[in-house]
Scaffold this motif. Structure first.
Motif, PDB file in Angstrom:
ATOM      1  N   ARG A 174     -29.510 -17.002 -63.355  1.00  0.00           N
ATOM      2  CA  ARG A 174     -28.301 -16.184 -63.450  1.00  0.00           C
ATOM      3  C   ARG A 174     -28.365 -15.004 -62.473  1.00  0.00           C
ATOM      4  N   VAL A 175     -29.520 -14.361 -62.408  1.00  0.00           N
ATOM      5  CA  VAL A 175     -29.668 -13.218 -61.498  1.00  0.00           C
ATOM      6  C   VAL A 175     -29.591 -13.691 -60.046  1.00  0.00           C
ATOM      7  N   ALA A 176     -30.254 -14.801 -59.741  1.00  0.00           N
ATOM      8  CA  ALA A 176     -30.229 -15.327 -58.371  1.00  0.00           C
ATOM      9  C   ALA A 176     -28.806 -15.639 -57.935  1.00  0.00           C
TER      10      ALA A 176
ATOM     11  N   GLN B 107     -29.693 -26.795 -57.448  1.00  0.00           N
ATOM     12  CA  GLN B 107     -31.154 -26.701 -57.562  1.00  0.00           C
ATOM     13  C   GLN B 107     -31.635 -25.397 -58.194  1.00  0.00           C
ATOM     14  N   TYR B 108     -30.906 -24.297 -57.946  1.00  0.00           N
ATOM     15  CA  TYR B 108     -31.434 -22.994 -58.377  1.00  0.00           C
ATOM     16  C   TYR B 108     -30.548 -22.250 -59.376  1.00  0.00           C
ATOM     17  N   PHE B 109     -29.258 -22.610 -59.498  1.00  0.00           N
ATOM     18  CA  PHE B 109     -28.371 -21.818 -60.343  1.00  0.00           C
ATOM     19  C   PHE B 109     -28.032 -22.502 -61.668  1.00  0.00           C
ATOM     20  N   LEU B 110     -27.970 -23.832 -61.696  1.00  0.00           N
ATOM     21  CA  LEU B 110     -27.484 -24.533 -62.882  1.00  0.00           C
ATOM     22  C   LEU B 110     -28.604 -24.832 -63.868  1.00  0.00           C
ATOM     23  N   HIS B 111     -29.290 -23.790 -64.301  1.00  0.00           N
ATOM     24  CA  HIS B 111     -30.384 -23.971 -65.270  1.00  0.00           C
ATOM     25  C   HIS B 111     -30.265 -22.942 -66.384  1.00  0.00           C
TER      26      HIS B 111
ATOM     27  N   HIS C 269     -24.378 -25.063 -49.770  1.00  0.00           N
ATOM     28  CA  HIS C 269     -24.066 -24.239 -50.946  1.00  0.00           C
ATOM     29  C   HIS C 269     -24.210 -25.056 -52.230  1.00  0.00           C
ATOM     30  N   GLN C 270     -23.682 -26.285 -52.226  1.00  0.00           N
ATOM     31  CA  GLN C 270     -23.724 -27.115 -53.430  1.00  0.00           C
ATOM     32  C   GLN C 270     -25.160 -27.443 -53.827  1.00  0.00           C
ATOM     33  N   GLN C 271     -25.978 -27.753 -52.822  1.00  0.00           N
ATOM     34  CA  GLN C 271     -27.371 -28.096 -53.119  1.00  0.00           C
ATOM     35  C   GLN C 271     -28.123 -26.876 -53.650  1.00  0.00           C
ATOM     36  N   LEU C 272     -27.871 -25.722 -53.066  1.00  0.00           N
ATOM     37  CA  LEU C 272     -28.494 -24.482 -53.548  1.00  0.00           C
ATOM     38  C   LEU C 272     -28.087 -24.232 -55.001  1.00  0.00           C
TER      39      LEU C 272
END
Length: 307
Positions: free
Chosen positions: A4-6, A303-307, A297-300
């Motif tokens: 969330r912060v990222a 991989q890093y935001f949808l958790h 953008h979609q891959q980023l």
């Protein structure tokens, strides 16, 4: 770092960069219209195509007059790319991560938002426009400068840099696509082609560095080569992609991200600037480049935001 912060830091940077780019575009278009005679001027309509929201604009406004376009780009709350919307979103994102952001950065973003909110009406008139846009651009530089000088250069800073560079590469490609198409198709403007190509460079604050780096007159092939493929100019697409590639080295589980960005770099390096002078070839390639940037953008995000 929490996803969330990222994500919040990433979007904060994109919105600040977007506000700066829109302010620069308005200023340069204003100067271009003063340099060109009536009948040759492209007017304000191309700016709507550059930000890619023509359909939304037509839903809100009846014409492409100066006042309509400027209102849409500066203060329209329904336009997510207006300067006011971008800074409001940057402010809202920053407020949720104030515990990881230096106080002066929050104050700079907050101050920039209130300046736009309180002075935007003045920017609709020619008299106060230049000062207003100059203030927005300088505020963005202050924010990014404060982040660079006062924030730990850790993973959070990496996502901030990633957001600003991806937004910058996106805007550079949009300006080249729309401006170049107008230049090449409009035969009436041929005698003024040099002035218009200079406006392409000035839209990106690139004129002075172009002259230093290329050492030639302003010509289409060299402008395209400089803005797409230069290794040293910080607003060229290749510079942005190379820096994104280096930033991914600091990210965990980065193999797929590295491969994705390297693919875009190799595609860009393989382009022949002489052939890109052809409108259709340039437009097709810019379409591919835009898809590449959206994929990064979609891959980023996945991989890093949808958790």
């Amino acid at each position: 770092m929490l996803s969330r912060v990222a994500e919040t830091l990433y979007w904060m940077a994109r919105y600040v960069e977007r506000a700066e780019n829109i302010a620069r575009l308005v200023n340069v278009n204003n100067l271009l219209l003063m340099d060109l005679p009536k009948g040759v001027s492209p007017g304000w309509e191309p700016l709507i195509d550059i930000i890619g929201t023509r359909e939304l604009f037509r839903d809100l406004y009846d014409d492409f007059s100066e006042n309509s376009v400027l209102e849409y780009l500066i203060i329209e709350k329904n336009n997510p790319s207006s300067i006011l919307s971008a800074l409001l979103n940057a402010r809202d994102n920053t407020r949720t991560v104030r515990e990881v952001i230096p106080r002066q950065v929050w104050e700079a973003i907050n101050s920039s938002y209130y300046f736009v909110k309180e002075n935007a009406q003045g920017a609709l008139s020619k008299r106060g426009r230049f000062f207003f846009m100059k203030h927005v651009v300088e505020s963005a530089h202050l924010i990014f400068g404060a982040l660079d000088a006062t924030l730990n250069h850790n993973l959070g800073y990496t996502f901030i840099r990633f957001g600003s560079l991806l937004e910058r590469a996106d805007m550079t490609s949009r300006i080249i696509d729309v401006r170049s198409a107008r230049l090449i198709h409009n035969q009436t403007s041929r005698p003024f082609e040099n002035i218009q190509w200079m406006s392409v460079l000035r839209s990106l604050s690139a004129y002075q560095m172009y002259r230093q780096q290329m050492g030639v007159r302003v010509r289409p092939r060299e402008v395209l080569q400089f803005m797409l493929q230069d290794n040293m100019f910080p607003r060229s697409v290749l510079f942005c992609l190379n820096t994104l590639r280096r930033l991914t080295e600091d990210m965990p589980n980065n193999v797929d991200m590295v491969d994705r960005i390297e693919h875009s770099i190799n595609e860009l390096r393989a382009q022949n600037a002489a052939k890109l002078k052809d409108t259709n070839i340039l437009h097709l390639y810019i379409d591919e480049l835009q898809i590449d940037l959206a994929d990064i953008h979609q891959q980023l995000s996945e991989q890093y935001f949808l958790h």
